[in-house]
Design a protein around this motif. Structure first.
Motif, PDB file in Angstrom:
ATOM      1  N   VAL A  94       0.838  -1.214   0.000  1.00  5.99           N
ATOM      2  CA  VAL A  94       0.000   0.000   0.000  1.00  5.99           C
ATOM      3  C   VAL A  94       0.868   1.257   0.000  1.00  5.99           C
ATOM      4  CG1 VAL A  94      -0.180   0.174   2.518  1.00  5.99           C
ATOM      5  CG2 VAL A  94      -1.995   1.100   1.094  1.00  5.99           C
ATOM      6  N   LEU A  95       2.125   1.115   0.453  1.00  6.20           N
ATOM      7  CA  LEU A  95       3.029   2.263   0.521  1.00  6.20           C
ATOM      8  C   LEU A  95       3.877   2.434  -0.735  1.00  6.20           C
ATOM      9  CD1 LEU A  95       4.314   1.814   4.202  1.00  6.20           C
ATOM     10  CD2 LEU A  95       2.491   3.325   3.397  1.00  6.20           C
ATOM     11  N   ARG A  96       3.767   1.503  -1.667  1.00  5.64           N
ATOM     12  CA  ARG A  96       4.615   1.587  -2.860  1.00  5.64           C
ATOM     13  C   ARG A  96       4.298   2.834  -3.685  1.00  5.64           C
ATOM     14  NH1 ARG A  96       5.107  -4.501  -5.471  1.00  5.64           N
ATOM     15  NH2 ARG A  96       6.026  -5.527  -3.647  1.00  5.64           N
ATOM     16  N   SER A  97       5.352   3.379  -4.285  1.00  7.04           N
ATOM     17  CA  SER A  97       5.201   4.601  -5.091  1.00  7.04           C
ATOM     18  C   SER A  97       5.259   4.333  -6.583  1.00  7.04           C
ATOM     19  CB  SER A  97       6.316   5.588  -4.728  1.00  7.04           C
ATOM     20  OG  SER A  97       7.588   5.055  -5.087  1.00  7.04           O
ATOM     21  N   GLY A  98       5.695   3.121  -6.962  1.00  7.10           N
ATOM     22  CA  GLY A  98       5.875   2.825  -8.378  1.00  7.10           C
ATOM     23  C   GLY A  98       7.256   3.207  -8.886  1.00  7.10           C
ATOM     24  N   TYR A  99       8.097   3.724  -7.989  1.00  2.94           N
ATOM     25  CA  TYR A  99       9.439   4.156  -8.400  1.00  2.94           C
ATOM     26  C   TYR A  99      10.350   2.966  -8.666  1.00  2.94           C
ATOM     27  CZ  TYR A  99      14.057   6.355  -8.020  1.00  2.94           C
ATOM     28  OH  TYR A  99      15.344   6.764  -8.253  1.00  2.94           O
ATOM     29  N   HIS A 100      10.240   1.923  -7.809  1.00  2.98           N
ATOM     30  CA  HIS A 100      11.114   0.758  -7.937  1.00  2.98           C
ATOM     31  C   HIS A 100      10.498  -0.263  -8.889  1.00  2.98           C
ATOM     32  CE1 HIS A 100      13.377   2.353  -4.542  1.00  2.98           C
ATOM     33  NE2 HIS A 100      12.232   2.494  -3.891  1.00  2.98           N
ATOM     34  N   ASP A 101      11.345  -0.933  -9.662  1.00  3.00           N
ATOM     35  CA  ASP A 101      10.841  -1.904 -10.627  1.00  3.00           C
ATOM     36  C   ASP A 101      10.594  -3.260  -9.977  1.00  3.00           C
ATOM     37  OD1 ASP A 101      13.361  -2.989 -10.263  1.00  3.00           O
ATOM     38  OD2 ASP A 101      14.159  -2.270 -12.169  1.00  3.00           O
ATOM     39  N   LYS A 102      10.050  -4.180 -10.756  1.00  2.00           N
ATOM     40  CA  LYS A 102       9.689  -5.512 -10.268  1.00  2.00           C
ATOM     41  C   LYS A 102      10.905  -6.260  -9.757  1.00  2.00           C
ATOM     42  CE  LYS A 102       7.322  -9.734 -11.763  1.00  2.00           C
ATOM     43  NZ  LYS A 102       6.695 -10.431 -12.923  1.00  2.00           N
ATOM     44  N   ARG A 103      12.039  -6.100 -10.432  1.00  2.00           N
ATOM     45  CA  ARG A 103      13.268  -6.797 -10.046  1.00  2.00           C
ATOM     46  C   ARG A 103      13.720  -6.389  -8.645  1.00  2.00           C
ATOM     47  NH1 ARG A 103      17.692  -8.964 -12.807  1.00  2.00           N
ATOM     48  NH2 ARG A 103      19.059  -9.907 -11.238  1.00  2.00           N
ATOM     49  N   PHE A 104      13.525  -5.132  -8.294  1.00  2.00           N
ATOM     50  CA  PHE A 104      13.913  -4.616  -6.981  1.00  2.00           C
ATOM     51  C   PHE A 104      13.206  -5.407  -5.872  1.00  2.00           C
ATOM     52  CE2 PHE A 104      12.990  -1.840  -3.372  1.00  2.00           C
ATOM     53  CZ  PHE A 104      14.236  -1.322  -3.069  1.00  2.00           C
ATOM     54  N   TYR A 105      11.894  -5.573  -6.009  1.00  2.00           N
ATOM     55  CA  TYR A 105      11.121  -6.279  -4.978  1.00  2.00           C
ATOM     56  C   TYR A 105      11.380  -7.784  -5.017  1.00  2.00           C
ATOM     57  CZ  TYR A 105       8.666  -1.909  -4.209  1.00  2.00           C
ATOM     58  OH  TYR A 105       8.370  -0.612  -3.910  1.00  2.00           O
ATOM     59  N   GLU A 106      11.646  -8.339  -6.183  1.00  2.00           N
ATOM     60  CA  GLU A 106      11.974  -9.764  -6.272  1.00  2.00           C
ATOM     61  C   GLU A 106      13.260 -10.064  -5.505  1.00  2.00           C
ATOM     62  OE1 GLU A 106      12.146 -10.563 -10.425  1.00  2.00           O
ATOM     63  OE2 GLU A 106       9.976 -10.908 -10.618  1.00  2.00           O
ATOM     64  N   ASP A 107      14.266  -9.209  -5.648  1.00  4.90           N
ATOM     65  CA  ASP A 107      15.525  -9.392  -4.929  1.00  4.90           C
ATOM     66  C   ASP A 107      15.305  -9.267  -3.421  1.00  4.90           C
ATOM     67  OD1 ASP A 107      16.800  -9.698  -7.324  1.00  4.90           O
ATOM     68  OD2 ASP A 107      17.591  -7.654  -7.422  1.00  4.90           O
ATOM     69  N   LEU A 108      14.449  -8.310  -3.017  1.00  2.00           N
ATOM     70  CA  LEU A 108      14.158  -8.110  -1.596  1.00  2.00           C
ATOM     71  C   LEU A 108      13.523  -9.362  -0.991  1.00  2.00           C
ATOM     72  CD1 LEU A 108      12.460  -4.961  -0.068  1.00  2.00           C
ATOM     73  CD2 LEU A 108      11.643  -7.224   0.514  1.00  2.00           C
ATOM     74  N   TRP A 109      12.463  -9.861  -1.618  1.00  4.11           N
ATOM     75  CA  TRP A 109      11.752 -11.016  -1.067  1.00  4.11           C
ATOM     76  C   TRP A 109      12.608 -12.281  -1.129  1.00  4.11           C
ATOM     77  CZ3 TRP A 109       7.878 -10.812   2.073  1.00  4.11           C
ATOM     78  CH2 TRP A 109       7.016  -9.710   2.038  1.00  4.11           C
ATOM     79  N   THR A 110      13.434 -12.426  -2.152  1.00  3.60           N
ATOM     80  CA  THR A 110      14.318 -13.581  -2.238  1.00  3.60           C
ATOM     81  C   THR A 110      15.291 -13.588  -1.067  1.00  3.60           C
ATOM     82  OG1 THR A 110      14.185 -13.613  -4.656  1.00  3.60           O
ATOM     83  CG2 THR A 110      16.055 -14.750  -3.648  1.00  3.60           C
ATOM     84  N   THR A 111      15.839 -12.428  -0.743  1.00  2.00           N
ATOM     85  CA  THR A 111      16.765 -12.318   0.390  1.00  2.00           C
ATOM     86  C   THR A 111      16.076 -12.694   1.700  1.00  2.00           C
ATOM     87  OG1 THR A 111      17.983 -10.548  -0.737  1.00  2.00           O
ATOM     88  CG2 THR A 111      18.280 -10.735   1.652  1.00  2.00           C
ATOM     89  N   LEU A 112      14.863 -12.168   1.912  1.00  2.00           N
ATOM     90  CA  LEU A 112      14.139 -12.442   3.161  1.00  2.00           C
ATOM     91  C   LEU A 112      13.738 -13.909   3.274  1.00  2.00           C
ATOM     92  CD1 LEU A 112      11.824  -9.295   3.373  1.00  2.00           C
ATOM     93  CD2 LEU A 112      13.925  -9.735   4.646  1.00  2.00           C
ATOM     94  N   GLU A 113      13.279 -14.497   2.191  1.00  2.00           N
ATOM     95  CA  GLU A 113      12.838 -15.894   2.223  1.00  2.00           C
ATOM     96  C   GLU A 113      13.994 -16.855   2.473  1.00  2.00           C
ATOM     97  OE1 GLU A 113      10.866 -16.156  -1.494  1.00  2.00           O
ATOM     98  OE2 GLU A 113       9.025 -15.178  -0.787  1.00  2.00           O
ATOM     99  N   ARG A 114      15.219 -16.394   2.204  1.00  2.00           N
ATOM    100  CA  ARG A 114      16.400 -17.204   2.512  1.00  2.00           C
ATOM    101  C   ARG A 114      16.811 -17.076   3.970  1.00  2.00           C
ATOM    102  NH1 ARG A 114      20.092 -15.622  -2.786  1.00  2.00           N
ATOM    103  NH2 ARG A 114      19.004 -16.954  -4.298  1.00  2.00           N
ATOM    104  N   GLY A 115      16.068 -16.265   4.729  1.00  2.00           N
ATOM    105  CA  GLY A 115      16.356 -16.097   6.146  1.00  2.00           C
ATOM    106  C   GLY A 115      17.380 -15.028   6.436  1.00  2.00           C
ATOM    107  N   LYS A 116      17.698 -14.198   5.452  1.00  2.00           N
ATOM    108  CA  LYS A 116      18.690 -13.146   5.624  1.00  2.00           C
ATOM    109  C   LYS A 116      18.011 -11.786   5.742  1.00  2.00           C
ATOM    110  CE  LYS A 116      22.240 -15.627   2.968  1.00  2.00           C
ATOM    111  NZ  LYS A 116      23.145 -15.573   1.792  1.00  2.00           N
ATOM    112  N   SER A 117      18.724 -10.857   6.347  1.00  2.00           N
ATOM    113  CA  SER A 117      18.200  -9.486   6.463  1.00  2.00           C
ATOM    114  C   SER A 117      18.481  -8.721   5.182  1.00  2.00           C
ATOM    115  CB  SER A 117      18.842  -8.764   7.646  1.00  2.00           C
ATOM    116  OG  SER A 117      18.459  -9.358   8.866  1.00  2.00           O
ATOM    117  N   TRP A 118      17.604  -7.785   4.878  1.00  2.00           N
ATOM    118  CA  TRP A 118      17.754  -6.922   3.696  1.00  2.00           C
ATOM    119  C   TRP A 118      17.834  -5.481   4.170  1.00  2.00           C
ATOM    120  CZ3 TRP A 118      15.234  -2.707   1.793  1.00  2.00           C
ATOM    121  CH2 TRP A 118      15.488  -2.342   0.467  1.00  2.00           C
ATOM    122  N   SER A 119      18.694  -4.696   3.537  1.00  2.00           N
ATOM    123  CA  SER A 119      18.779  -3.276   3.867  1.00  2.00           C
ATOM    124  C   SER A 119      18.868  -2.476   2.572  1.00  2.00           C
ATOM    125  CB  SER A 119      19.992  -2.984   4.757  1.00  2.00           C
ATOM    126  OG  SER A 119      21.198  -3.329   4.089  1.00  2.00           O
ATOM    127  N   GLY A 120      18.287  -1.296   2.582  1.00  2.00           N
ATOM    128  CA  GLY A 120      18.287  -0.453   1.393  1.00  2.00           C
ATOM    129  C   GLY A 120      17.359   0.734   1.585  1.00  2.00           C
TER     130      GLY A 120
END
Length: 601
Positions: free
Chosen positions: A287-313
């Motif tokens: 709900v907070l997304r602005s449309g600025y970041h592309d699909k690849r940006f969020y795919e990398d974020l969720w992939t990192t989290l699902e692997r049990g690692k922290s994401w920062s950015g």
């Protein structure tokens, strides 16, 4: 399980439960349903904790279940029915094993002994040996008449010291509050509350007190059970402190489930995003997304989290109002005891001001680098512009001194010296005007100006200058008698037109230069059009910048230091007008500027 326990349990005369190792009810018999008021379907796959009163230390009971070895263990426990009635039961607990003799659960039989417990003989034996801290209190004398060994150990008093002691000696709560609880217990049979008690060594502990009314020896006494909840209170205080710290933190804190559905936001998140807390709970974090970041940006974020690692950015998010803002975030997975990810925790800080500052600093750096480049170019141009006329003046002066040429040649040398001097004078004038612009020292002196006379005079001057060239300069004035006069700074207008005409002459080898002046509503529009070389599209946006030219260096084709158009722009804007250019490479340029049509001072 080898044996058909379900059939066996149904035929037991006592209430019976089959419990798994993780304390989940597998089944129960009809006797259990009758005693506790639960239907089998209500309790299957439920934790056995529903049977225990809240003040019972269930962990100890679990540990005792774990310690069951061969044979059955017997114990007396206080349990709770569906109707919240407390009953005493004798419990027998045995292991249930599979064919390999591996323990897979517990078989628990329960026999109600509430009447027996309340009987004096059994009660004293049960009271003395019970691990919970217990005292019996006489509400008439306000004295302790009986205490078990657990109470002696807990308070640090001997049996003789504690018997006959006023209970208020250990109760820290105000006496009226304690007396009120006693009255409630006598009236309602039981009452539970939290308090603070003092031990013999003076230390204070948080306790949970359960008071039950009992009838012994022909009078009403109060049976009091005390549980040490100091650790529990400390844990609760830590949780409250942590909760307050998170909720009052200046950074945003968001907790979502594994699908990104928001389960918690703190006040800072609601304030920064401009959403109310209730508007965010239950909604996707997207709900907070602005449309600025592309699909690849969020795919990398969720992939990192699902692997049990922290994401920062950094995120560029959008507030409820539609306003954009930047957040620096650290998102970490939250795992349960089995290592399974159950939630995600995001800690975010609003860095909008920082991002804007960095962008401004970057622009300032680029501007400084560009200014440095332009200054270097300016120095090269300045060297050329000063050296060339000076060399001409010096050279032709030497020739005049040494030459015996006729008057025609002499006149030609004098003319060249004159032209070089004018060029040098223009360069110096441009430098002075540029310095005034830099220091905001442009002074406006308004007078009544006849535009027709002013432009005609300038056309005649430039016509003389262009006599020996392939250029002609014409006027296309469309001014009537009533609108030929305006109140403005005549010198500044002449400077603007002169700079634009000189610029046109410089870049128009042959053809025509036209000067027009058209009255508009509220202002006068001027245009200097030429049929010259035109301006490349990539240069148009920068054409009015200081020291900006189509070519730079000592070998360039066109004279000038590149400030003529800058001066023209500064004068026009200082007079309250605007200036712009339309150009097509190879076909020429049109420079427009406007001046407010001020009829009187």
């Amino acid at each position: 399980m080898g044996i058909d326990y379900h059939h066996l349990i149904d035929n037991f005369p006592y209430s019976t439960l089959l419990v798994s190792l993780d304390r989940m009810v597998v089944t129960c018999n009809k006797a259990f349903e009758q005693l506790f008021g639960y239907k089998k379907d209500e309790i299957i796959e439920q934790k056995t904790s529903f049977l225990y009163p809240k003040y019972v230390n269930f962990i100890d009971i679990q540990n005792e279940l774990d310690l069951v070895s061969e044979g059955a263990q017997e114990k007396v426990v206080e349990l709770r029915t569906k109707e919240k009635k407390h009953i005493w039961c004798e419990a027998k607990i045995i292991h249930v094993r599979d064919d390999q003799q591996k323990v897979i659960g517990f078989l628990v039989t329960l026999r109600e002994i509430s009447r027996e417990v309340t009987s004096k003989r059994n009660y004293f034996n049960w009271f003395a040996k019970h691990p919970a801290v217990m005292v019996v209190f006489d509400p008439d004398t306000m004295q302790i008449v009986r205490a078990n060994s657990a109470a002696e150990k807990f308070y640090g008093y001997s049996f003789n010291e504690i018997k006959g002691m006023k209970l208020e000696k250990v109760v820290i709560a105000p006496l009226p509050r304690f007396q009120k609880k006693i009255k409630e217990a006598l009236l309602h049979e039981s009452v539970k509350y939290e308090s603070k008690h003092r031990k013999a060594d003076g230390s204070e502990v948080d306790v949970e007190v359960m008071i039950n009314r009992i009838h012994q020896d022909g009078k009403w006494l109060l049976h009091i059970v005390i549980y040490d909840i100091t650790r529990k209170k400390c844990a609760e205080d830590r949780v409250k402190l942590l909760s307050a710290a998170v909720d009052q933190s200046s950074v945003s804190v968001v907790i979502t489930d594994t699908d990104g559905v928001i389960e918690y936001v703190n006040a800072a998140c609601a304030r920064i995003s401009q959403y109310k807390t209730g508007e965010l709970l239950g909604r996707k974090i997207s709900v907070l997304r602005s449309g600025y970041h592309d699909k690849r940006f969020y795919e990398d974020l969720w992939t990192t989290l699902e692997r049990g690692k922290s994401w920062s950015g950094e995120f560029r998010n959008r507030k409820k109002s539609g306003e954009y803002y930047w957040e620096e975030a650290v998102i970490s997975p939250i795992k349960n005891n089995d290592g399974v990810i159950t939630h995600y925790l995001a800690v975010k800080e609003d860095v909008t001001k920082y991002v804007k500052l960095v962008a401004e600093l970057r622009r300032a750096k680029d501007k400084a680098e560009e200014s440095d480049r332009l200054k270097s170019a300016f120095l090269a141009s300045m060297s050329h512009e000063i050296r060339t006329p000076l060399n001409g003046i010096i050279g032709f002066s030497d020739l005049l001194k040494e030459s015996s040429a006729d008057s025609v040649v002499t006149d030609e040398f004098v003319e060249l010296i004159h032209q070089s001097s004018e060029r040098l004078l223009r360069t110096i004038d441009d430098i002075i005007e540029t310095a005034k612009i830099e220091t905001a020292e442009i002074q406006i002196e308004r007078t009544k100006v006849d535009l027709v006379c002013m432009i005609d005079l300038m056309i005649r001057m430039f016509t003389v200058k262009l006599e020996k060239s392939d250029l002609v300069i014409v006027s296309q004035l469309k001014l009537l008698k009533e609108n030929r006069w305006i109140w403005t700074d005549e010198a500044k207008i002449e400077s603007v037109i002169s700079n634009l005409i000189n610029n046109a002459i410089k870049f128009t080898p042959s053809g025509e230069i036209a000067v027009s002046c058209i009255p508009r509503e509220g202002f006068v529009e001027f245009c200097i059009a030429d049929t010259g070389i035109g301006i490349p599209k990539d240069k148009i946006d920068n054409i009015f910048n200081r020291f900006e030219q189509i070519d730079f260096g000592n070998t360039r084709q066109y004279e000038g230091v590149g400030v003529g158009l800058t001066i023209a722009k500064a004068f026009v804007e200082r007079l309250g007008g605007q200036i712009w250019v339309e150009s097509e490479l190879g076909k020429g340029s049109k420079f427009y500027f406007t001046i407010p049509n001020v009829a009187e001072n």
